[in-house]
Design a protein around this motif. Structure first.
Motif, PDB file in Angstrom:
ATOM      1  N   TYR A 168       7.917 -47.648  12.531  1.00  0.00           N
ATOM      2  CA  TYR A 168       7.565 -46.425  13.523  1.00  0.00           C
ATOM      3  C   TYR A 168       6.741 -47.467  14.697  1.00  0.00           C
ATOM      4  O   TYR A 168       6.173 -48.611  14.563  1.00  0.00           O
ATOM      5  CB  TYR A 168       6.568 -45.561  12.630  1.00  0.00           C
ATOM      6  N   ASN A 169       6.996 -47.286  15.823  1.00  0.00           N
ATOM      7  CA  ASN A 169       5.681 -47.718  16.684  1.00  0.00           C
ATOM      8  C   ASN A 169       4.158 -46.600  16.906  1.00  0.00           C
ATOM      9  O   ASN A 169       3.918 -46.100  16.248  1.00  0.00           O
ATOM     10  CB  ASN A 169       6.321 -47.352  18.077  1.00  0.00           C
ATOM     11  N   GLU A 170       2.810 -47.860  16.535  1.00  0.00           N
ATOM     12  CA  GLU A 170       1.992 -47.194  16.783  1.00  0.00           C
ATOM     13  C   GLU A 170       1.280 -47.992  17.809  1.00  0.00           C
ATOM     14  O   GLU A 170       1.030 -48.687  17.973  1.00  0.00           O
ATOM     15  CB  GLU A 170       1.523 -48.484  15.249  1.00  0.00           C
ATOM     16  N   ARG A 171      -0.218 -47.060  18.216  1.00  0.00           N
ATOM     17  CA  ARG A 171      -0.594 -47.979  19.006  1.00  0.00           C
ATOM     18  C   ARG A 171      -1.991 -46.871  19.314  1.00  0.00           C
ATOM     19  O   ARG A 171      -2.320 -45.921  18.571  1.00  0.00           O
ATOM     20  CB  ARG A 171       0.389 -47.430  20.712  1.00  0.00           C
ATOM     21  N   GLY A 209       6.867 -42.628  17.089  1.00  0.00           N
ATOM     22  CA  GLY A 209       5.588 -42.979  16.978  1.00  0.00           C
ATOM     23  C   GLY A 209       4.261 -42.459  16.699  1.00  0.00           C
ATOM     24  O   GLY A 209       4.334 -41.352  16.707  1.00  0.00           O
ATOM     25  N   PHE A 210       3.452 -42.847  16.377  1.00  0.00           N
ATOM     26  CA  PHE A 210       1.510 -42.568  16.049  1.00  0.00           C
ATOM     27  C   PHE A 210       1.220 -43.455  17.260  1.00  0.00           C
ATOM     28  O   PHE A 210       0.807 -44.439  16.843  1.00  0.00           O
ATOM     29  CB  PHE A 210       1.905 -43.443  15.002  1.00  0.00           C
ATOM     30  N   TYR A 211      -0.314 -42.352  17.722  1.00  0.00           N
ATOM     31  CA  TYR A 211      -0.797 -43.137  19.193  1.00  0.00           C
ATOM     32  C   TYR A 211      -2.183 -42.724  18.661  1.00  0.00           C
ATOM     33  O   TYR A 211      -2.551 -41.125  18.715  1.00  0.00           O
ATOM     34  CB  TYR A 211       0.200 -42.408  20.395  1.00  0.00           C
ATOM     35  N   LYS A 262       4.979 -52.402  15.615  1.00  0.00           N
ATOM     36  CA  LYS A 262       5.852 -51.887  15.339  1.00  0.00           C
ATOM     37  C   LYS A 262       5.754 -51.935  13.295  1.00  0.00           C
ATOM     38  O   LYS A 262       5.819 -53.555  13.160  1.00  0.00           O
ATOM     39  CB  LYS A 262       7.464 -52.436  15.618  1.00  0.00           C
ATOM     40  N   LEU A 288      -0.999 -52.396  19.971  1.00  0.00           N
ATOM     41  CA  LEU A 288       0.838 -52.225  20.207  1.00  0.00           C
ATOM     42  C   LEU A 288       1.364 -52.846  18.982  1.00  0.00           C
ATOM     43  O   LEU A 288       1.453 -53.650  19.352  1.00  0.00           O
ATOM     44  CB  LEU A 288       0.711 -51.656  21.557  1.00  0.00           C
ATOM     45  N   GLU A 305      18.010 -49.455  17.660  1.00  0.00           N
ATOM     46  CA  GLU A 305      16.541 -49.954  16.938  1.00  0.00           C
ATOM     47  C   GLU A 305      17.115 -51.303  16.208  1.00  0.00           C
ATOM     48  O   GLU A 305      15.896 -51.941  16.384  1.00  0.00           O
ATOM     49  CB  GLU A 305      15.417 -49.337  17.126  1.00  0.00           C
ATOM     50  N   SER A 347       4.486 -38.360  18.091  1.00  0.00           N
ATOM     51  CA  SER A 347       5.941 -38.017  18.924  1.00  0.00           C
ATOM     52  C   SER A 347       7.746 -38.923  18.114  1.00  0.00           C
ATOM     53  O   SER A 347       7.293 -40.159  17.657  1.00  0.00           O
ATOM     54  CB  SER A 347       5.541 -38.623  20.111  1.00  0.00           C
ATOM     55  N   ILE A 405      13.220 -43.285  17.196  1.00  0.00           N
ATOM     56  CA  ILE A 405      12.122 -43.729  16.702  1.00  0.00           C
ATOM     57  C   ILE A 405      11.139 -43.068  17.039  1.00  0.00           C
ATOM     58  O   ILE A 405      10.403 -42.396  17.977  1.00  0.00           O
ATOM     59  CB  ILE A 405      11.626 -45.397  17.450  1.00  0.00           C
TER      60      ILE A 405
END
Length: 406
Positions: free
Chosen positions: A9-12, A76-78, A21, A19, A51, A89, A74
């Protein structure tokens, strides 16, 4: 050889900026590879077609076998900051479910995924359901394990069992889920390890100089699985190793698990129960940004299991004629520690710090932007000064716990 199943997952994080992955599965791969350069790793994960090539490059870098399963998006966890629950998301109810897949291997670390489920069959399996909303019991995945180690936090256990009662939780997982090992994570209190033969161990939390909690649970599971399955340690020994290595990760925000001098400053702390004494939350709350910060700190402290007296929440705004100053002082006198927001050098906050020091109440001073010259009196009176919010909150808990354990 270890087979890892989990999300990518993407993480920010907004502050401090971060920021990357990762996701639980990919973070577990990083952790084990940095610990052991030679072990064979097979990684199963969901990934959309657009991806896939990027993940293949990363798989080559980590020298692991990559087996991808198609998903539609993909995830994302923000995070606003590390103590905040992330915004996911797409929203969980809008995530397109992918087709389930099956994996059979000797040693498996299985992290629950947002997109779908795996049906696994293994000799030794470590399972972490990875869901704060609806954790899926291992039995519901229709998986099999000769020896199953369940790693779960108290909230996930509550959602599955319906109670925080430790005896009921143990009975459920040993009798209904047929686990061989239950690792119950207790957040800042550390963890407990239970085995089918009735053996129980308290795993300490480790005090660190810095605290980066995002992904710490993923690292703990990976380190526990590695030491229990590949290194042949007992579940209790594996959990001890995992706790210490997770502390190294939290302290450094990287996967360097072969410490030198830094290990000397990482000390175990066994917290039998959450501290009962109150924390006085000092800081200005005159405009939106100040009120937002105080509110975040208030719920951050409460999220660590602490009792909090906050002038903003418990007294409110007012004037001298309203008696707010005396109400704040009365609240301060009932507290065992002060957590103070020092940025801006608010006169009321500085007064409260001085009052606390006169009463021999410890002070955690959270300050990001003031120069050292402005903090001479705080440093000279042994206030603990921290520039990172998460670290300051955790050190508040540790200091209060130590005082109550004296």
């Amino acid at each position: 050889m270890i087979t890892i199943i989990g999300g990518t997952y993407n993480e920010r994080c907004f502050h401090p900026h971060f920021l990357e992955k990762y996701g639980s599965g990919l973070r577990g791969c990083h952790a084990i590879r940095n610990l052991d350069a030679d072990i064979n790793i097979t990684f199963h994960t969901y990934i959309p077609d657009f991806e896939k090539s990027n993940l293949e490059v990363l798989g080559n870098y980590l020298k692991m076998s990559l087996i991808t399963h198609k998903s539609e998006q993909i995830i994302g966890f923000y995070y606003d900051h590390p103590m905040r629950k992330p915004i996911i998301s797409p929203r969980p109810d809008l995530i397109v479910k992918a087709e389930d897949f099956s994996v059979e291997a000797e040693h498996i670390i299985y992290y629950g995924m947002m997109e779908g489920n795996a049906r696994v069959k293994g000799k030794k399996v470590v399972y972490d359901p990875q869901s704060p909303v609806r954790p899926m019991p291992f039995s519901e995945t229709k998986s099999e394990a000769e020896e199953l180690a369940m790693v779960i936090n108290r909230q996930e256990a509550f959602l599955i069992v319906g109670t925080y009662d430790e005896e009921v939780i143990k009975k459920h997982f040993f009798e209904e889920e047929k686990v061989s090992v239950l690792v119950l994570k207790m957040g800042p209190k550390g963890a407990k390890v239970f085995t089918a033969d009735g053996h129980e161990t308290i795993i300490p939390v480790y005090k660190t100089q810095s605290v980066w909690p995002i992904g710490s649970g993923d690292v703990f599971v990976a380190m526990f699985g590695y030491h229990w399955m590949s290194a042949g340690l007992s579940p209790h020994e594996a959990a001890e190793k995992a706790s210490f290595m997770t502390a190294l990760y939290c302290n450094s925000h990287n996967f360097r698990f072969k410490p030198a001098k830094v290990a000397e400053s990482i000390q175990p702390l066994k917290i039998k129960d959450f501290p009962k004494g109150k924390v006085y939350l000092a800081g200005p709350f005159f405009d939106l940004s100040e009120k937002w910060l105080i509110n975040e700190l208030y719920y951050g402290l409460k999220g660590l299991g602490l009792n909090v007296f906050s002038p903003m929440h418990d007294v409110g705004e007012g004037t001298v004629q309203d008696g707010v100053a005396q109400k704040d002082i009365d609240g301060l006198e009932e507290c065992k520690i002060v957590f103070a927001v020092v940025d801006g050098l608010d006169s009321g906050t500085l007064f409260e710090i001085g009052y606390a020091k006169k009463m021999n109440i410890p002070v955690i001073a959270y300050v990001e932007s003031e120069p050292p010259a402005a903090l001479v009196m705080l440093a000279g009176t042994m206030c603990l000064i921290e520039s990172d919010m998460t670290t300051a909150l955790y050190k508040c808990l540790w200091l209060l716990a130590e005082k109550e354990n004296e």
